[in-house]
Enzyme design. Structure first.
Site, PDB file in Angstrom:
ATOM      1  N   HIS A  58      -1.137  -1.006  -4.336  1.00 18.19           N
ATOM      2  CA  HIS A  58      -1.903  -0.884  -3.730  1.00 18.19           C
ATOM      3  C   HIS A  58      -2.422   0.390  -3.268  1.00 18.19           C
ATOM      4  CE1 HIS A  58      -5.852  -2.104  -1.343  1.00 18.19           C
ATOM      5  NE2 HIS A  58      -5.702  -0.746  -0.097  1.00 18.19           N
ATOM      6  N   MET A  87     -11.667  -5.686   5.256  1.00 17.75           N
ATOM      7  CA  MET A  87     -10.453  -4.315   6.195  1.00 17.75           C
ATOM      8  C   MET A  87     -10.324  -5.563   7.119  1.00 17.75           C
ATOM      9  SD  MET A  87     -10.323  -1.783   4.521  1.00 17.75           S
ATOM     10  CE  MET A  87      -9.238  -1.822   5.923  1.00 17.75           C
ATOM     11  N   MET A 133      -8.964   8.559   0.254  1.00 17.75           N
ATOM     12  CA  MET A 133     -10.180   8.634   1.198  1.00 17.75           C
ATOM     13  C   MET A 133     -10.653   9.895   1.276  1.00 17.75           C
ATOM     14  SD  MET A 133      -7.369   7.241   4.304  1.00 17.75           S
ATOM     15  CE  MET A 133      -6.670   5.492   4.227  1.00 17.75           C
ATOM     16  N   ASP A 159      -4.931   3.620  -1.918  1.00 18.44           N
ATOM     17  CA  ASP A 159      -6.098   4.064  -0.966  1.00 18.44           C
ATOM     18  C   ASP A 159      -6.423   5.252  -1.026  1.00 18.44           C
ATOM     19  OD1 ASP A 159      -6.243   1.934   0.292  1.00 18.44           O
ATOM     20  OD2 ASP A 159      -4.014   2.010   1.468  1.00 18.44           O
ATOM     21  N   GLY A 185       0.678  -2.126   3.901  1.00 16.20           N
ATOM     22  CA  GLY A 185       1.349  -1.107   4.334  1.00 16.20           C
ATOM     23  C   GLY A 185       2.799  -0.620   4.364  1.00 16.20           C
ATOM     24  N   SER A 208       0.739  -1.934   0.466  1.00 12.93           N
ATOM     25  CA  SER A 208       0.350   0.063   0.130  1.00 12.93           C
ATOM     26  C   SER A 208       0.676   1.480  -0.184  1.00 12.93           C
ATOM     27  CB  SER A 208      -0.743  -0.308   1.225  1.00 12.93           C
ATOM     28  OG  SER A 208      -1.848   1.213   1.018  1.00 12.93           O
ATOM     29  N   MET A 216     -12.188   4.803  -0.271  1.00  5.59           N
ATOM     30  CA  MET A 216     -12.565   4.628   0.899  1.00  5.59           C
ATOM     31  C   MET A 216     -13.083   6.087   0.562  1.00  5.59           C
ATOM     32  SD  MET A 216      -9.780   3.490   2.956  1.00  5.59           S
ATOM     33  CE  MET A 216      -8.752   3.273   1.444  1.00  5.59           C
ATOM     34  N   GLY A 245      -9.003   3.945   7.340  1.00  6.08           N
ATOM     35  CA  GLY A 245      -8.579   5.529   7.083  1.00  6.08           C
ATOM     36  C   GLY A 245      -7.252   5.225   7.407  1.00  6.08           C
ATOM     37  N   PHE A 246      -6.852   4.886   7.925  1.00 10.07           N
ATOM     38  CA  PHE A 246      -5.355   4.756   8.631  1.00 10.07           C
ATOM     39  C   PHE A 246      -4.051   3.997   8.232  1.00 10.07           C
ATOM     40  CE2 PHE A 246      -7.612   7.445  10.934  1.00 10.07           C
ATOM     41  CZ  PHE A 246      -7.201   8.351  10.624  1.00 10.07           C
ATOM     42  N   GLY A 247      -2.987   3.711   7.854  1.00  8.20           N
ATOM     43  CA  GLY A 247      -2.204   2.777   8.242  1.00  8.20           C
ATOM     44  C   GLY A 247      -2.064   2.597   9.252  1.00  8.20           C
ATOM     45  N   GLY A 248      -0.746   1.488   9.601  1.00  8.94           N
ATOM     46  CA  GLY A 248      -0.251   1.196  10.618  1.00  8.94           C
ATOM     47  C   GLY A 248      -1.086   0.900  11.982  1.00  8.94           C
ATOM     48  N   ASP A 284      -6.876  -6.261   3.960  1.00  8.24           N
ATOM     49  CA  ASP A 284      -6.838  -5.210   4.363  1.00  8.24           C
ATOM     50  C   ASP A 284      -6.138  -4.807   5.316  1.00  8.24           C
ATOM     51  OD1 ASP A 284      -5.235  -2.725   3.870  1.00  8.24           O
ATOM     52  OD2 ASP A 284      -7.249  -2.176   2.221  1.00  8.24           O
ATOM     53  N   GLY A 285      -5.012  -4.593   5.916  1.00 11.53           N
ATOM     54  CA  GLY A 285      -5.566  -3.612   7.195  1.00 11.53           C
ATOM     55  C   GLY A 285      -4.705  -4.477   8.614  1.00 11.53           C
ATOM     56  N   GLY A 286      -3.725  -4.355   9.084  1.00 16.53           N
ATOM     57  CA  GLY A 286      -2.045  -4.846  10.156  1.00 16.53           C
ATOM     58  C   GLY A 286      -2.009  -6.198   9.631  1.00 16.53           C
ATOM     59  N   HIS A 312      -8.340   1.221  -4.425  1.00 12.02           N
ATOM     60  CA  HIS A 312      -9.505   1.247  -3.249  1.00 12.02           C
ATOM     61  C   HIS A 312      -9.869   2.752  -2.301  1.00 12.02           C
ATOM     62  CE1 HIS A 312      -9.003  -0.250   2.197  1.00 12.02           C
ATOM     63  NE2 HIS A 312     -11.009   0.171   1.041  1.00 12.02           N
TER      64      HIS A 312
HETATM   65  C1  DX5 Z   1      -6.143   1.640   5.616  1.00  9.80           C
HETATM   66  C2  DX5 Z   1      -5.620   1.216   4.228  1.00  9.80           C
HETATM   67  C3  DX5 Z   1      -4.834   0.076   3.688  1.00  9.80           C
HETATM   68  C4  DX5 Z   1      -3.530   0.455   4.641  1.00  9.80           C
HETATM   69  C5  DX5 Z   1      -3.316  -0.519   5.563  1.00  9.80           C
HETATM   70  O1  DX5 Z   1      -7.727   2.282   5.238  1.00  9.80           O
HETATM   71  O2  DX5 Z   1      -6.775   0.363   4.107  1.00  9.80           O
HETATM   72  O3  DX5 Z   1      -4.772   0.187   3.080  1.00  9.80           O
HETATM   73  O4  DX5 Z   1      -2.416   1.313   3.757  1.00  9.80           O
HETATM   74  O5  DX5 Z   1      -1.859  -0.212   6.192  1.00  9.80           O
HETATM   75  P1  DX5 Z   1      -1.544  -1.329   6.757  1.00  9.80           P
HETATM   76  O6  DX5 Z   1      -0.674  -2.236   6.260  1.00  9.80           O
HETATM   77  O7  DX5 Z   1       0.116   0.145   7.185  1.00  9.80           O
HETATM   78  O8  DX5 Z   1      -1.907  -1.445   7.624  1.00  9.80           O
HETATM   79 ZN    ZN Z   2      -6.614  -0.284   1.700  1.00 15.34          ZN
END
Ligand code: DX5
Ligand code: ZN
Length: 223
Positions: A41, A145, A45, A43, A205, A16, A76, A150-153, A183-185, A74
């Protein structure tokens, strides 16, 4: 492009770009071009559907100029139907919209395909897989999801494993070609269990871009 979209127990990785260096995206995209990543990927938003704002079509268009792999976009955003044509023109290969953002999801999915893209539908963590019963046969991909978008990490939500299994069973009955994306974590510690549960595409990501060796991490995520 077509071959990388067929299912059949495939394992793919889609790093991502949300966690990439926005000051030098071209360099991170060049790294992904050389890596064994399958898709990029992307994102998008809007600050309404999710609390964060990332970027829109002009940036996607720039990413497309540098990328030599399919763009997995993606959305959002609220009312994504309004922007299907824009993202097709910007270079999206797979376009995923949220179930929660579409009143007329069947129409949006068909519009995505009519614009020459693969159609994905995303579910937030609280949205049951069972709600896809009457749309999954039209989907090229379902994105689960595994964090609140909304956020990475963020931390991976463990309930995702049982959702993957439920979705895999639904796809076996209704659409064997449908890809399952998570997607996520996602990281190297949970990737294998996710593939084992039935995931086909892992988005990562932070796990990729905050690692010491992103190319090696992508390789590990595929194994
Ligand atoms: C979150 C995004 C993800 C995000 C994942 O809303 O849709 O694609 O970039 O980031 P990580 O892999 O760091 O959780
Ligand atoms: Zn995503």
């Amino acid at each position: 492009m077509q071959s990388s979209l067929s299912n059949g127990g495939c394992k793919m990785v889609a790093p991502s770009l949300l966690s990439a260096n926005f000051g030098n995206l071209a360099s991170d995209i060049a790294m992904l071009n050389e890596s064994c990543a399958d898709w990029l990927h992307v994102d998008v938003m809007d600050g309404v559907f999710v609390p964060n704002i990332s970027f829109g079509q002009p940036i996607v268009r720039c990413i497309k100029q540098h990328a030599r792999k399919p763009l997995d976009v993606h959305l959002m955003i609220v009312d994504p139907a309004r922007y299907v044509a824009d993202f097709a023109e910007a270079g999206a290969d797979v376009l995923t919209v949220h179930y929660e953002a579409c009143t007329h999801l069947d129409r949006v999915v068909h519009s995505i395909k009519d614009h020459g893209m693969k159609a994905g539908v995303a579910l937030n963590p609280h949205t049951p897989v069972a709600l896809l019963e009457d749309i999954v046969q039209e989907c090229d991909m379902v994105l689960l999801m595994s964090v609140n978008p909304g956020f990475g990490g963020q931390k991976f939500i463990e309930n995702t494993y049982s959702k993957i299994e439920a979705l895999r069973n639904m796809c076996a009955r209704k659409n064997e070609q449908c890809l399952i994306e998570v997607d996520g974590g996602v990281n190297t510690a949970n990737a294998q269990r996710l593939y084992d549960a039935g995931a086909n595409v892992l988005v990562a990501g932070n796990a990729v871009f905050k690692s010491d060796n992103p190319m090696l991490t992508i390789e590990h995520l595929k194994q």
